[in-house]
Motif scaffolding. Structure first.
Motif, short mmCIF file in Angstrom:
data_model
loop_
_atom_site.label_atom_id
_atom_site.label_comp_id
_atom_site.label_asym_id
_atom_site.label_seq_id
_atom_site.Cartn_x
_atom_site.Cartn_y
_atom_site.Cartn_z
N VAL A 120 0.86 -1.19 0.00
CA VAL A 120 0.00 0.00 0.00
C VAL A 120 0.89 1.23 0.00
O VAL A 120 1.81 1.35 0.81
N THR A 121 0.62 2.16 -0.91
CA THR A 121 1.47 3.32 -1.04
C THR A 121 0.64 4.53 -1.48
O THR A 121 -0.57 4.43 -1.60
N ARG A 122 1.29 5.65 -1.70
CA ARG A 122 0.55 6.86 -2.07
C ARG A 122 1.40 7.81 -2.90
O ARG A 122 2.63 7.69 -2.94
N GLU A 123 0.70 8.73 -3.56
CA GLU A 123 1.37 9.79 -4.31
C GLU A 123 0.75 11.14 -3.99
O GLU A 123 -0.47 11.21 -3.79
N PRO A 124 1.58 12.20 -3.98
CA PRO A 124 3.04 12.10 -4.00
C PRO A 124 3.54 11.47 -2.71
O PRO A 124 2.93 11.64 -1.66
N GLY A 125 4.62 10.73 -2.81
CA GLY A 125 5.18 10.06 -1.64
C GLY A 125 5.61 8.65 -1.96
O GLY A 125 6.01 8.34 -3.08
N GLY A 126 5.54 7.79 -0.95
CA GLY A 126 5.85 6.38 -1.15
C GLY A 126 7.31 6.01 -0.97
O GLY A 126 7.64 4.85 -0.78
N ALA A 182 8.76 12.72 -8.14
CA ALA A 182 8.40 11.81 -7.06
C ALA A 182 7.89 10.49 -7.62
O ALA A 182 8.18 9.41 -7.07
N ARG A 183 7.17 10.54 -8.73
CA ARG A 183 6.60 9.33 -9.34
C ARG A 183 7.71 8.43 -9.91
O ARG A 183 7.64 7.21 -9.80
N ARG A 184 8.71 9.04 -10.52
CA ARG A 184 9.81 8.24 -11.08
C ARG A 184 10.50 7.45 -9.96
O ARG A 184 10.81 6.26 -10.10
N GLU A 185 10.74 8.13 -8.83
CA GLU A 185 11.36 7.47 -7.69
C GLU A 185 10.45 6.39 -7.12
O GLU A 185 10.90 5.30 -6.74
N HIS A 186 9.15 6.69 -7.09
CA HIS A 186 8.15 5.75 -6.60
C HIS A 186 8.14 4.47 -7.44
O HIS A 186 8.09 3.35 -6.91
#
Length: 208
Positions: free
Chosen positions: A37-43, A73-77
């Motif tokens: 379970v994760t989220r954006e932005p973040g994770g 942030a999405r690329r890192e995620h």
């Protein structure tokens, strides 16, 4: 090893995503499916720091800067969380993904979809969620719910017309990609919303 499934939840704040995310996790646990379970932005560590900047009410920024930070942030995620989990056969459940950028930075901020499409292709290539659940709720109801449960962040302090544009952009995405994005009426009772989510999950679940 069979790759895991990627499920994303979308909608304006107050649409009930958090409640339904917990329900999805419960459904997967009953089916003995491991999930992340994760989220954006973040994770990720970097993503969470960028989240702090993006949600900080004292911060102002250009719409393109905002979009670039979201996709950074999405690329890192993708690199640190999503792709490794899917490769290991785990399911990934994310509170928001790229559809949110088309809705918030595109619809809300007025950033051209062509620019967002370039970032989408650059950052994630052909990867798309297996299922996106878009929880649709009237803007006034969503804002009312948010005010009842927490302090507002930089996005949540926007005027109602901003969220109307975001909502219209989400609904347009759902019309354009009906095989992937499923609209759930979040103005229903909690029981009815859960039933709708359960029904939409069924095709992805393993069957004997």
């Amino acid at each position: 090893m069979t790759p895991g499934k990627f499920i994303t939840l979308e909608g304006i704040d107050g649409a009930g995503k958090s409640t339904q995310l917990a329900w999805i996790v419960e459904c997967l646990q009953r089916a003995d499916i491991a999930c992340v379970v994760t989220r954006e932005p973040g994770g990720t560590e970097l993503g969470e720091r960028l989240r702090e900047i993006l949600l900080d009410k004292s911060m102002t920024m250009n719409a393109e800067t905002e979009a670039l930070l979201m996709f950074a942030a999405r690329r890192e995620h993708l690199d640190k969380v999503i792709l490794p989990a899917l490769k290991q056969g785990q399911w990934v459940i994310s509170d928001r993904f790229t559809d949110a950028s088309f809705a918030y930075q595109g619809g809300g901020r007025g950033l051209g979809p062509d620019k967002l499409a370039v970032l989408e292709q650059w950052v994630q290539g052909g990867l798309q969620p297996d299922l996106t659940l878009y929880f649709d709720v009237p803007v006034d109801l969503g804002q009312q719910r948010v005010r009842q449960i927490k302090d507002t962040d930089r996005f949540e302090t926007e005027r109602a017309d901003f969220f109307e544009r975001v909502r219209l952009a989400y609904r347009d995405r759902a019309r354009r990609f009906p095989q992937r994005i499923k609209l759930v009426d979040s103005n229903q009772s909690l029981h009815d919303v859960k039933s709708a989510v359960t029904r939409l999950l069924q095709p992805l679940l393993p069957h004997d």
